[in-house]
Write a protein that holds these residues in place. Sequence first.
Motif, mmCIF file in Angstrom:
data_model
loop_
_atom_site.group_PDB
_atom_site.id
_atom_site.type_symbol
_atom_site.label_atom_id
_atom_site.label_comp_id
_atom_site.label_asym_id
_atom_site.label_seq_id
_atom_site.Cartn_x
_atom_site.Cartn_y
_atom_site.Cartn_z
ATOM 1 N N GLN A 2 0.833 -1.197 0.000
ATOM 2 C CA GLN A 2 0.000 0.000 0.000
ATOM 3 C C GLN A 2 0.870 1.250 0.000
ATOM 4 O O GLN A 2 2.040 1.199 0.390
ATOM 5 C CB GLN A 2 -0.861 0.049 1.258
ATOM 6 N N PHE A 4 0.774 5.124 1.581
ATOM 7 C CA PHE A 4 0.121 6.104 2.464
ATOM 8 C C PHE A 4 0.721 7.463 2.159
ATOM 9 O O PHE A 4 1.936 7.587 1.975
ATOM 10 C CB PHE A 4 0.436 5.797 3.941
ATOM 11 N N CYS A 27 -0.807 -0.851 10.659
ATOM 12 C CA CYS A 27 -0.772 -1.383 9.289
ATOM 13 C C CYS A 27 0.352 -2.410 9.182
ATOM 14 O O CYS A 27 1.499 -2.119 9.512
ATOM 15 C CB CYS A 27 -0.536 -0.254 8.296
ATOM 16 N N ILE A 33 5.533 5.245 2.360
ATOM 17 C CA ILE A 33 4.907 6.457 2.895
ATOM 18 C C ILE A 33 5.456 7.666 2.164
ATOM 19 O O ILE A 33 6.669 7.828 2.038
ATOM 20 C CB ILE A 33 5.228 6.634 4.382
ATOM 21 N N THR A 219 -3.768 5.491 0.385
ATOM 22 C CA THR A 219 -4.561 6.189 1.394
ATOM 23 C C THR A 219 -3.945 7.549 1.654
ATOM 24 O O THR A 219 -2.764 7.654 1.973
ATOM 25 C CB THR A 219 -4.595 5.399 2.725
ATOM 26 N N TRP A 221 -4.020 10.519 4.116
ATOM 27 C CA TRP A 221 -4.465 10.854 5.483
ATOM 28 C C TRP A 221 -4.574 12.363 5.603
ATOM 29 O O TRP A 221 -3.615 13.076 5.293
ATOM 30 C CB TRP A 221 -3.484 10.299 6.515
#
Length: 420
Positions: A2, A4, A27, A33, A219, A221
């Motif tokens: 994933q 982020f 997670c 990230i 995702t 945030w």
Amino acid sequence: MQVFKFGGATIKDAQAVERMGMILERCHDPLVIVISAMGKTTNALEKVVASYMSGKIPESLDTLKSIQEYHTEIASELTADKNDVLFGEIDNIFAGLQNRLHTLPPASYNEEYDQIVSWGEILSTLIVSHYLNHRGIINQWIDARQILKTDSNFREGRIDWDISSRLVIGKIDFTRSSLFITQGFIGSTVNNLSTTLGREGSDYTAAVLAYILNADSVTVWKDVPGVLNADPKWFDSTVRLEKISYLDAIELTYYGTSVIHPKTIQPLKNKNIPLYVKSFLNPDEPGTVIGRDDYERLIPSFIFKMDQVLIHIHPPDYSFIAEENLEIIFNCFAGYGLKINLMQNSAVSFDVCVNNDQSRIPSVIKELEKHFRVRFTNGLELITIRYYDHETIDRVLVNKDLLLTQRTKTTIQMVVKDLG
Ligand code: ASP
Ligand code: MG
């Protein structure tokens, strides 16, 4: 795996960074990230560039100093050991920037802008990466300038997908680490000059990396609960949009929904990678998911752009606005990088609505005046409603003077003057 993305507000102070650590602890997937500069650092660095380039060196050094204090303070709050190498790294970066400001400003504003402004993201990622490693969230820091190559269109760098894909896949190797931290918004040319991808471009970086690495999801945030149907700044009651199709997301962000950067959607759509927009204050809340194109029609969404300028252009001899005129007009806007929010033509005039960008508008008007009569009106608002109905239009027009309207089946745009 994933991706982020954490924006400036989600790492604006030590507490926020700690909260981010909490989210990461939950997670367990391999993760990349992407991080923005802390808080309003990019704005502050822009100020440094502006004063430096106009020869106001003491002013630029003052602003730089406050940026240094801001970062050092956050780093101190997050790092118990005052002899940690992190502090040396931060000081080195600022010493380098100070030296830069003591030399004569170079000719190219945009190139210099990127060399200075890009440090915001380097600083934030160094601090966060250090902090997370200390907290036991072991991660590998990656310099985005070594993996994302762009052309030399400074301040709006365009990704070279071939070279970048090779570099990204070479560096982000999940057999070496399951957590990588890198910067949003920045890249570099093949000659290793730093570039930036356009303001608020970190979301786009997340999408580019997700595309190259075939991520399961991205995702973002945020400090809001998801994508809302209007900005709470202008509306008392807003509604969170649960699901948005890629197409609606592209349209909404294009018109100015500021939750995600408009360029973000396309790479994700091309690989059908869902994008979640979630609240970092309430990570268990569902947020918004942007994905498949078969989602139902949305409720009306409102986008307000303030401080707009309407430029009215007409040929002095009342000749028609035809292809030759349009060519001159578009070349002029493109040449000075002034983005058009809305345009409309009649037989003998052309109206353009733009943000009040004083670094570009005067040059554009001067250039246009070589060929046309030009008038402009400041202090306007551009209201866009996607999936409008009569009630929503009436609602936003209370106390407004309507100067220009444009509508399609799904979207209406209105340039208005607020009557107070
Ligand atoms: N820090 C950059 C900006 O504020 C990029 C981003 O936040 O997405 O524009
Ligand atoms: Mg930012």
